[in-house]
Scaffold this active site. Structure first.
Site, short mmCIF file in Angstrom:
data_model
loop_
_atom_site.label_atom_id
_atom_site.label_comp_id
_atom_site.label_asym_id
_atom_site.label_seq_id
_atom_site.Cartn_x
_atom_site.Cartn_y
_atom_site.Cartn_z
CB SER A 251 -30.97 -35.40 14.62
OG SER A 251 -31.55 -35.95 15.79
CE LYS A 252 -25.78 -29.62 15.54
NZ LYS A 252 -25.87 -28.22 15.39
#
Ligand code: GLU
Length: 337
Positions: A251-252
């Site tokens: 994920s970011k």
């Protein structure tokens, strides 16, 4: 039979490393087999339209030197590869499914559906539509269509289960009672991902579908749709999830996931491809340094793993450093500038 593959992104405005991994594996398999790779833009979600997203995507692939054999070209030639330009095709096929009783109109409101989901979840039952609209007669349908908004749903088959074969995971079965009557046409008249995806895979003569594992739960629905039309489904290969070092889904929050950011930071295109190729696939020897040309020869579906692949930034930086060491000084000067 000539092999035809596709990379089918929804244009989100940036290329996720997982998206690049999917595109790259498809590209490599096409090269290896003398097949064709198609770029298809799955832009049926009108709420998520982003200006210039496709041109941006095409430019990123150009920088990476990944070429498609068919697909939209820059400067507005959309060709037949934009789903939003293919509504007439989806409309033709949804009419067939309604005629054959394999799809039906649903007029249920969002409020009702939310309530239904809440109740089912409280009772710990499978969350799926209760088929309230399944048996409306033609007269009722015509009347409701004049004043109410509607969607069109598929009627999941009565068979006990759907069995299909995944090239990486083997034989898989899902009970039909666990599958929801998926919406095929949304309230705005656009198809959902599922419907447009299978219609296009058939019409574009796709023989192999290689995509992320997150699409595995959708595959039984796709098989049912192929069966409704009497079409042969493509061969499926669901690529392992990409994980953060702590084994959560990449994920970011834990670092960059946009390929463009790595290009901007000065990662060398070939190093990016080299590292991304190792995410879920392993070469036959211990050597992990591969130019794109070498990857085209070495790539094999048999060496794709099932378990998740950790995105390890340290290793990525190390691979990049090996490329930098081997670039001549003038090119380094150019790149630095
Ligand atoms: N449009 C889907 C995506 O955004 C494509 C999934 C598939 O390859 O079937 O990834």
């Amino acid at each position: 039979m000539s092999i035809r593959l596709r990379f089918a992104p929804s244009p989100t405005g940036f290329l996720h490393v997982g998206g690049l991994r999917t595109a790259l594996f498809n590209y490599l398999y096409a090269k290896k087999t003398n097949g064709k790779l198609i770029l298809r833009i799955e832009d049926t979600d009108q709420n998520r339209k982003i200006k210039n997203a496709v041109n941006h995507l095409i430019k990123t692939f150009e920088k990476l030197n990944i070429k498609f054999d068919e697909g939209p070209i820059q400067s507005g030639n959309y060709g037949p590869y934009f789903q939003s330009q293919r509504l007439h095709i989806y409309n033709k096929y949804i009419a067939k499914l309604i005629d054959s009783g394999n799809a039906y109109y649903c007029f249920c409101s969002t409020e009702r559906l939310n309530e239904l989901r809440k109740n089912l979840s409280q009772k710990k039952q499978i969350i799926k539509y209760d088929r309230k609209c399944l048996n409306l007669n033609n007269k009722e349908i015509l009347k409701k269509k004049k004043s109410e908004s509607f969607v069109i749903r598929m009627k999941v088959s009565n068979e006990p289960e759907i069995t299909f074969y995944d090239g990486i995971r083997g034989k898989l079965s899902v009970k039909c009672e666990e599958i929801e009557d998926q919406i095929l046409i949304k309230g705005d008249g656009f198809p959902t991902y599922h419907f447009a995806n299978i219609i296009d895979d058939h019409h574009m003569k796709i023989t192999h579908v290689m995509r992320g594992e997150e699409w595995l739960p959708s595959t039984p629905k796709h098989i049912i749709l192929f069966n409704f039309f009497g079409w042969n489904p493509p061969k499926y290969y669901h690529l392992p999830l990409l994980l953060n070092p702590d084994k959560t889904k990449l994920s970011k929050r834990q670092g960059d996931v946009a390929v463009e950011n790595y290009l901007q930071k000065g990662f060398i295109s070939e190093a990016i491809l080299n590292y991304v190729a190792l995410l879920g696939w392993h070469p036959s020897s211990n050597n992990e340094m591969f130019s794109l040309k070498k990857l085209e020869k070495e790539f094999s579906l048999k060496r794709i793993q099932k378990s998740g692949a950790v995105f390890d930034i340290e290793k990525f930086i190390w691979i990049n450093s090996q490329y930098i060491k081997n670039i001549d000084v003038n090119t380094i000067a150019d790149l630095s500038r």
